[in-house]
Design a protein around this motif. Structure first.
Motif, PDB file in Angstrom:
ATOM      1  N   ALA A 104      51.492  22.215  21.297  1.00 35.32           N
ATOM      2  CA  ALA A 104      51.955  20.842  21.055  1.00 35.32           C
ATOM      3  C   ALA A 104      50.885  20.109  20.245  1.00 35.32           C
ATOM      4  N   TYR A 105      51.293  19.358  19.282  1.00 35.03           N
ATOM      5  CA  TYR A 105      50.369  18.449  18.583  1.00 35.03           C
ATOM      6  C   TYR A 105      51.194  17.383  17.900  1.00 35.03           C
ATOM      7  N   GLY A 106      50.508  16.320  17.493  1.00 31.51           N
ATOM      8  CA  GLY A 106      51.188  15.251  16.760  1.00 31.51           C
ATOM      9  C   GLY A 106      50.552  15.123  15.394  1.00 31.51           C
ATOM     10  N   ASP A 288      48.107  16.520  11.119  1.00 36.52           N
ATOM     11  CA  ASP A 288      48.510  17.740  11.831  1.00 36.52           C
ATOM     12  C   ASP A 288      48.123  18.989  11.045  1.00 36.52           C
ATOM     13  N   ASN A 289      47.744  18.818   9.783  1.00 41.11           N
ATOM     14  CA  ASN A 289      47.330  19.967   8.970  1.00 41.11           C
ATOM     15  C   ASN A 289      45.823  20.021   8.776  1.00 41.11           C
ATOM     16  N   MET A 290      45.093  19.193   9.531  1.00 42.97           N
ATOM     17  CA  MET A 290      43.631  19.153   9.418  1.00 42.97           C
ATOM     18  C   MET A 290      43.027  19.908  10.595  1.00 42.97           C
ATOM     19  N   LEU A 297      43.727  24.741   6.385  1.00 50.13           N
ATOM     20  CA  LEU A 297      44.793  25.112   7.326  1.00 50.13           C
ATOM     21  C   LEU A 297      46.147  24.687   6.759  1.00 50.13           C
ATOM     22  N   ASP A 298      47.146  25.503   6.988  1.00 50.22           N
ATOM     23  CA  ASP A 298      48.531  25.187   6.614  1.00 50.22           C
ATOM     24  C   ASP A 298      48.722  25.076   5.106  1.00 50.22           C
ATOM     25  N   TYR A 299      48.883  26.230   4.504  1.00 50.43           N
ATOM     26  CA  TYR A 299      49.134  26.274   3.063  1.00 50.43           C
ATOM     27  C   TYR A 299      50.612  26.054   2.816  1.00 50.43           C
TER      28      TYR A 299
HETATM   29 MG    MG Z   1      51.644  21.982   9.270  1.00 45.90          MG
END
Ligand code: MG
Ligand code: AMP
Length: 546
Positions: A104-106, A288-290, A297-299
């Protein structure tokens, strides 16, 4: 006492010829943190829990399309994929010890708080304990729905999965901190996507990327419980982060939390400045992509700067505001860090030390920018104190903007401009740069005079250091890559793989293993963007829809 202790986990590994011992998995994340009590795989708000147990949804016809042997070696896996691993990485079978879950994350998306997001199309299979004792979270991207999938399908298309695999490996070999990629598996199932969100959906081949990282914790992992006032969960997540990823900082205390934040500030500033140096544009720097570890992270709809342009973004979804354009990345990183600082306030009890750490970002980033740019220009860091190079850099950005100039090729070409040319006429002086220009015919008159004037100032600065031209060239080529995963190349390789031919992909991965070395016969992999790619969807224009 908080218990993320090392545990004995599974069989010990040993290599006998031709025999691969079973791999050990641990599960500190799921053991240490509270689980969603529901095991139903349906979209929902998950409160009071850091993750939900969920299994991948098996796919029709798994085919291994790429296997990265050096990542396999890191994990203690065989150099070639086995049928067992192909099935596991397709999500069709779990290996002993795997305890799959979605976190879970926001996150703040495009500047606005978006609430719960979570692993909507990612499932972590487990924490692999490598033969050297290192621990790697092994995660599938695109393995089907999870409780965090919202209205989407939990799947990924081959196009975006291949882009993630290639770019994360390219980043690693460039020396930029990143998650790694182990494998790309075709699913044999179609996935419907609307590439440009313009009402033209089409079915594309589906795929799953296997990513590995010490942890996939994000800024948003801490923001979500903070936004809900769930201080207990926030404490548990920070305890987990400290114990597993930042053990040197000791157990949680207000001071340790500030130290954690300072470390994240330092790493994030260094990371973003490395992106700027190699010309990488992330495209979706939502919180959320950091990564909390300061790795890329998250290409998604990322791109590589071709013509130097601070306002350039590869992400069509971001075109209205260009929030995540190349030139904005450092300030966006700082804004994202502010969101993280806000989330940490309840654990520190006051805002002052977090504000001070955040304020340090600007200085750290400015220093990092100056030193990375000096390195790109072949200037010695030891001599740097004696020179204020800021005017030289300002003027460089100005001339680079005067005609479309390829960021990557410019620095390689610059290494070929020798002091012997200093007194030459403008045309001869600027000539070595020609391969970096998209419209060489434009580089006449004032534009050429601008480049020539800058080159003379630059050569005077280089001369002051007394470096041999060959020494400077070697130094510059050691930090300025020749091969970066340009979008047009990705487009060509994706088309080949979609037709069932993986040879080009294998060659490309091979080229990207040595991005700083000239590789004879592989010039095409370093070429300027071809004209056809300028406005081609999937090349210059990408969206989050993947
Ligand atoms: Mg993402
Ligand atoms: P991104 O912008 O790709 O980082 O994704 C933002 C959020 O949307 C994350 O929570 C993702 O897990 C979720 N998401 C993106 N694509 C999908 C998908 N195809 N299925 C389910 N969730 C998705």
């Amino acid at each position: 006492m908080y218990g993320v202790e090392a545990v004995a986990c599974g069989a010990r590994r040993g290599h006998k010829a031709g025999v691969t011992a079973p791999v050990s998995f641990d599960a500190r994340f799921t053991r240490a943190l509270p689980a969603d009590p529901s095991r139903e795989n349906a979209t929902r708000q998950v409160r009071g829990a850091a993750f939900s147990f969920v299994s991948p949804t098996p796919v029709a016809e798994p085919v291994m399309l790429a296997w990265v042997p050096e990542v396999a070696a890191l994990l203690g896996l065989p150099a070639e994929p086995t049928p067992e691993w192909t099935l596991a990485l397709a999500g069709n079978r779990l290996l002993p010890g795997m305890v799959p879950y979605a976190a879970a994350y926001g996150g703040h998306q495009f500047g606005n708080w978006a609430g719960q997001l979570g692993d909507g199309r990612a499932i972590t299979l487990g924490e692999l304990v490598a033969p050297d004792g290192a621990r790697w979270d092994v995660q599938l991207k695109g393995p089907g729905p999870t409780p965090y999938s919202r209205r989407a399908d939990g799947r990924a298309v081959l196009r975006s999965s291949l882009r993630e695999l290639v770019c994360s490996e390219a980043m690693f070999h460039l020396g930029v901190p990143t998650t790694r990629a182990l494998a790309l598996v075709g699913t044999g199932e179609p996935v419907v996507r609307d590439l440009l969100y313009d009402g033209n959906p089409r079915a594309e081949p589906g795929a799953i990327t296997t990513r590995v990282a010490p942890s996939f914790l994000r800024f948003g992992s801490l923001e979500l419980p903070a936004s809900r006032g769930d201080v207990r969960l926030l404490e548990q997540l920070v305890d987990y982060a400290l114990a597993t990823q930042f053990p040197a900082l000791g157990p949680r205390s207000p001071q340790a939390v500030v130290a954690l934040f300072e470390e994240v500030v330092r790493r994030t500033a260094a990371l973003v400045l490395q992106w700027q140096a190699v010309g990488f544009v992330h495209g979706v720097m939502n919180t959320d992509n950091m990564s909390l570890l300061g790795v890329t992270l998250d290409y998604g709809p990322y791109g590589w700067l071709e013509g130097f342009d601070p306002a350039w973004t590869p992400n069509t979804t971001d075109l209205p505001g260009r929030r995540y354009a190349y030139g904005n990345q450092p300030s966006v990183a700082q804004w994202n860090l502010m969101c993280l600082a806000n989330a940490l306030v309840p654990l520190v009890g006051e805002t002052k030390p977090l504000e001070a750490a955040l304020d340090a970002f600007a200085d750290v980033a400015a220093d990092a920018q100056l030193s990375t740019m000096r390195a790109k220009l072949g200037l010695s860091p030891l001599e740097a104190r004696a020179h204020d190079d800021r005017a030289l850099l300002r003027d460089l950005y100005r001339v680079l903007s005067s005609t479309e100039t390829d960021w990557t090729l410019f620095f390689r070409a610059l290494a070929d401009v020798t002091p012997a040319l200093e007194g030459a006429p403008d045309a001869a002086l600027v000539q070595p740069l020609e391969r970096a220009f998209y419209a060489p015919a434009e580089v006449v008159g004032e534009v050429r005079a601008g480049f020539a004037a800058w080159l003379r100032a630059y050569l005077a600065r280089v001369g002051a250091e007394g470096l041999e031209p060959t020494q400077r060239r070697a130094r510059m080529n050691g930090v300025n890559p020749l091969y970066v995963p340009r979008n047009a190349l990705a487009h060509t390789v994706i088309q080949a793989v979609e037709q069932g031919d993986t040879a080009l992909l294998a060659t490309w991965l091979e080229v990207l293993r040595r991005p700083y070395e000239e590789q004879p016969g592989r010039e095409a992999w370093a070429a300027r963007r071809p004209e056809w790619a300028r406005h081609q969807p999937g090349c210059s224009m990408l969206s989050c829809s993947s």
